[in-house]
Design an enzyme around this catalytic site. Structure first.
Site: not given
Length: 240
Positions: A194, A88, A102
């Protein structure tokens, strides 16, 4: 594993026999939205009432990037794809927290960031490398007593979530311009980026939330080889 119409003519059998579609998920779409759009197009274009389509690993609506879709007999391989390491990239915003960890929910707390230096970030980074225990966010699809946690969270309910072991193979900070820090992470199945953002904030005696996320790899599959939802729909129209 992009379909190759030159070797396998595009038809109803193409999808029922099984194939893999690499999709670059747009922001604001759920993973199910993508599955539903592609499945609906296959059904309408090739007159297939019952065609299996599934995805190998959920992306939150805020996130973009690689989503593996499997059709027909290849849906049996979904777990195999889900088990592969992920990569990611994204942005963490320091100095604040949100209930969902988030940008999908409003800020619920603010914290100092003046003390955060590149050196402190590096020390924190090293603490999270390797196998760690991570608590998933309340705003997640994990089910407790048959009910997704995010439904409980939206009702204001709170429940203890057990920590899970995950593995972080690599963490790289690619831009440090506080309050924002860009990153690249390689991790195991089940890792919540997150939660990583939230935990980094705590480790730095501040707060943090994930403000952008893009999945770039799943195993050997890369987002550069993926097509947008509209491109896949157009491809089926042209080739079918």
């Amino acid at each position: 594993m992009d379909p190759n119409p030159g070797e396998r003519p595009l038809s109803s059998q193409f999808f029922t026999e099984g194939t893999v579609l690499l999709v670059d998920k747009p922001q604001g779409w759920t993973s199910f939205d993508v599955v539903n759009r592609i499945r609906g197009k296959i059904r309408n274009r090739f007159q297939l009432k019952n065609i299996k389509v599934g995805h190998a690993g959920t992306l939150d609506p805020m996130a973009t990037g690689l989503l593996i879709l499997c059709t027909g007999k290849d849906t049996k391989r979904i777990n195999e794809y889900q088990d592969r390491p992920k990569e990611y990239t994204g942005t963490i915003t320091f100095g604040a927290t949100t209930p969902s960890y988030d940008a999908e929910t409003e800020v619920d707390g603010t914290y100092p960031i003046e003390h955060i230096t590149p050196e402190l970030l590096e020390k924190a980074r090293q603490k999270f490398l390797g196998e760690i225990e991570q608590i998933p966010p309340m705003f997640s699809a994990i089910k407790v007593d048959g009910q997704p946690l995010y439904k409980m969270a939206r009702k204001g309910e709170s429940i203890k979530v057990e920590a899970r072991k995950v593995h972080l193979y690599a963490i790289e900070f690619t831009r440090i311009e506080l309050p924002e820090v860009d990153f690249r992470v390689e991790c195991s199945k089940g890792t919540y980026i997150r939660s990583l953002a939230y935990d980094l904030g705590k480790a730095l005696k501040s707060g943090a939330y994930l403000s952008a996320l893009r999945r770039t790899k799943i195993g050997e599959f890369e987002v550069e080889k993926a097509k947008s939802v509209n491109e896949w729909v157009a491809w089926m129209e042209e080739e079918g």
